[in-house]
Design an enzyme around this catalytic site. Structure first.
Site, PDB file in Angstrom:
ATOM      1  N   LYS A  82      -4.903 -10.477  12.946  1.00  0.00           N
ATOM      2  CA  LYS A  82      -4.409  -9.209  13.504  1.00  0.00           C
ATOM      3  C   LYS A  82      -4.025  -9.288  14.988  1.00  0.00           C
ATOM      4  O   LYS A  82      -2.934  -9.734  15.295  1.00  0.00           O
ATOM      5  CB  LYS A  82      -5.408  -8.077  13.240  1.00  0.00           C
ATOM      6  CG  LYS A  82      -5.553  -7.767  11.751  1.00  0.00           C
ATOM      7  CD  LYS A  82      -5.789  -6.302  11.444  1.00  0.00           C
ATOM      8  CE  LYS A  82      -5.556  -5.991   9.989  1.00  0.00           C
ATOM      9  NZ  LYS A  82      -6.746  -5.980   9.147  1.00  0.00           N
ATOM     10  N   TYR A 131       0.819  -1.220   0.000  1.00  0.00           N
ATOM     11  CA  TYR A 131       0.000   0.000   0.000  1.00  0.00           C
ATOM     12  C   TYR A 131       0.846   1.260   0.000  1.00  0.00           C
ATOM     13  O   TYR A 131       0.598   2.187   0.768  1.00  0.00           O
ATOM     14  CB  TYR A 131      -0.970  -0.009   1.191  1.00  0.00           C
ATOM     15  CG  TYR A 131      -2.146  -0.920   0.949  1.00  0.00           C
ATOM     16  CD1 TYR A 131      -3.109  -0.562   0.018  1.00  0.00           C
ATOM     17  CD2 TYR A 131      -2.278  -2.136   1.609  1.00  0.00           C
ATOM     18  CE1 TYR A 131      -4.184  -1.397  -0.253  1.00  0.00           C
ATOM     19  CE2 TYR A 131      -3.346  -2.981   1.337  1.00  0.00           C
ATOM     20  CZ  TYR A 131      -4.294  -2.594   0.410  1.00  0.00           C
ATOM     21  OH  TYR A 131      -5.351  -3.413   0.140  1.00  0.00           O
ATOM     22  N   ASP A 155     -16.500 -11.348  10.210  1.00  0.00           N
ATOM     23  CA  ASP A 155     -15.073 -11.067  10.028  1.00  0.00           C
ATOM     24  C   ASP A 155     -14.581 -10.147  11.148  1.00  0.00           C
ATOM     25  O   ASP A 155     -14.676  -8.924  11.062  1.00  0.00           O
ATOM     26  CB  ASP A 155     -14.834 -10.431   8.654  1.00  0.00           C
ATOM     27  CG  ASP A 155     -13.363 -10.124   8.404  1.00  0.00           C
ATOM     28  OD1 ASP A 155     -12.542 -10.318   9.326  1.00  0.00           O
ATOM     29  OD2 ASP A 155     -13.030  -9.676   7.290  1.00  0.00           O
ATOM     30  N   TYR A 161     -13.966  -4.347   3.647  1.00  0.00           N
ATOM     31  CA  TYR A 161     -12.596  -4.800   3.368  1.00  0.00           C
ATOM     32  C   TYR A 161     -12.389  -6.132   4.082  1.00  0.00           C
ATOM     33  O   TYR A 161     -12.500  -6.220   5.300  1.00  0.00           O
ATOM     34  CB  TYR A 161     -11.548  -3.785   3.860  1.00  0.00           C
ATOM     35  CG  TYR A 161     -10.145  -4.291   3.604  1.00  0.00           C
ATOM     36  CD1 TYR A 161      -9.616  -4.291   2.316  1.00  0.00           C
ATOM     37  CD2 TYR A 161      -9.382  -4.838   4.637  1.00  0.00           C
ATOM     38  CE1 TYR A 161      -8.354  -4.808   2.065  1.00  0.00           C
ATOM     39  CE2 TYR A 161      -8.115  -5.351   4.397  1.00  0.00           C
ATOM     40  CZ  TYR A 161      -7.605  -5.330   3.104  1.00  0.00           C
ATOM     41  OH  TYR A 161      -6.353  -5.846   2.860  1.00  0.00           O
TER      42      TYR A 161
END
Ligand SMILES: *Cc1c(COP(=O)(O)O)cnc(C)c1O
Length: 427
Positions: free
Chosen positions: A264, A15, A235, A141
């Site tokens: 994460k 990114y 999610d 996302y």
């Protein structure tokens, strides 16, 4: 040459517009909420290094547990073999996840989502009722692999691949005050009877700019899925492990998802790990003598023992009352700061979900690549503060080890940004 200069000759960063941003800041050390660069500058990591470092950097307790596991057994393939860290972590996750009974490991959030979708699609096939449609929310996302991109909102992220992404039905984001439109859109799609699964980021769409919606809406979505028999993929890759106030965002609703994705924060940001948890009902559809019904999926690093050990250590810290107290402090401090900003001329919206505080700035341009976004990022870097805005949304998603004083310093920097914007000093 220093590390940054050597990096700029050979590295390709995620990114990152490599032409506009040729030099990456080289970090050499992490201490709690701080990252220290090669010149010795100390930066406050106010976004937990892309939302992963739950307990900050250089945590000695986690490091010790990881070291012990590494010198005992660092890794072992997970087909035909198993080990204590994986089993123990599974037991502990099932203890805190609502109504889940099976744990499938992978190694990042995107793979956790891929596994969830493969489970959902094949579940229906195994049941002899081939439902294939997946429903997602606009702006979602869910990761960067092809399947995860397909269920993510169409944007500049996915533009180059649009024709290659499988067909997904998107319902509108539940904008505040207009949630009913989104809910009735889901109702209409589900009524067709071919929906295999509905996938959502519960309560907060992270990458879309920390866009938030209420638990009542999530409850309505989930209840509708149950009514029409569609599987619910929750999610929680970003929202998991206390970010939204509860341990998992779905703890704020009573209807239970069928599949939960985690990554994460799962290891405290120390090692990569992904988890796809599911119910006995889903698992049982694959439990068969016929091998064509098994789940053909696995990654080399599935259930990496060291990552599982890091996760167990992170969970020790997370479930300790000190961490609960710390999280409550962050939630209250954010709320108080939000009050002081209310009505500010430069702010379009300010919203909070637990330990996440998002400040949406008034701006003409709201694109990811906007000049304003870059200017804001640089402004904070100049203040030795890592606050990587999402478009025109500045958000704080701090490690739970942040102190009241460090948090106050983050708020001060944001105040200074607002003043600079007001005075037209940023662009
Ligand atoms: C970051 C994220 C992912 C992807 O996780 P990676 O580990 O970056 O592949 C998936 N879903 C959500 C909600 C995320 O925030």
């Amino acid at each position: 040459m220093n590390i940054s200069q050597r990096d700029s000759k050979i590295m390709w960063h995620p990114y990152t517009p490599m032409k506009a941003w040729p030099e990456a800041i080289a970090m050499v050390r992490g201490e709690g909420v701080y990252l220290v660069d090669e010149q010795g500058n100390r930066y406050v990591d106010a976004i937990s290094s892309w939302w992963v470092c739950l307990h900050g950097h250089g945590n000695k307790y986690i490091a010790q547990k990881v070291a012990e596991q590494m010198t005992t057994m660092e890794h072992c393939m997970f087909a035909g073999f198993t080990h204590e860290p994986a089993v123990r972590l599974g037991e502990r996750l099932l203890h805190i996840l609502p109504d889940m009974s099976r744990i499938f490991y992978s190694d990042n959030g995107s793979t956790a989502v891929e596994v969830a979708m493969k489970m959902a699609i094949q579940y229906w096939r195994n049941k002899g009722m081939p439902r294939k449609r997946i429903v997602a929310i606009e702006g979602a996302y869910h990761g960067d692999t092809f399947g995860a991109m397909a269920v993510s909102g169409r944007s500049v992220f996915t533009e180059a691949f649009t024709e290659l992404l499988f067909d997904v039905t998107f319902i509108p984001f539940p904008e505040r005050g207009n949630e009913a439109a989104s809910i009735s859109a889901l109702d209409a799609v589900l009524a067709a009877g071919d929906v295999a699964a509905f996938i959502a980021e519960p309560l907060v769409q992270g990458s879309a700019g920390m866009r938030m919606y209420d638990a009542a809406t999530l409850e309505r979505y989930f209840a509708l899925c149950k009514r029409y028999g569609a599987l619910i993929i929750d999610d929680e890759v970003m929202t998991g492990f206390g970010r939204t106030g509860t341990l998992f965002a779905c703890d704020q609703v009573s209807t239970r998802p069928d599949i939960i994705c985690l990554s994460k924060g799962i290891t405290g940001g120390v090692m990569p790990l992904g988890v796809t948890a599911t119910t006995a009902e889903v698992f049982d559809a694959f439990y068969d003598d016929d091998r064509s019904r098994m789940l053909y999926h696995g990654h080399s690093f599935t259930a990496n023992a060291t990552a599982c050990a890091a996760s167990l250590a992170s969970m020790d810290l997370l479930l300790h009352e000190d961490c609960t107290t710390a999280r409550r402090m962050i939630v209250e401090a954010h709320a108080a700061f939000a009050v002081t900003l209310a009505g500010h001329g430069m702010i379009a919206d300010i919203r909070q979900a637990g330990t996440i505080l998002a400040i949406e700035l008034r701006a003409d341009t709201t694109t990811y690549h906007s000049a304003l976004r870059d200017a804001i990022y640089r402004f904070f870097i100049g203040k030795k503060m890592i606050l990587r805005p999402l478009g025109n949304v500045v958000y704080i998603l701090p490690p739970y080890c942040i102190t009241k004083e460090e948090l106050a310093h983050v708020y001060t920097c944001i105040q200074e940004l607002l003043t600079a914007l007001e005075n037209g000093m940023l662009l």
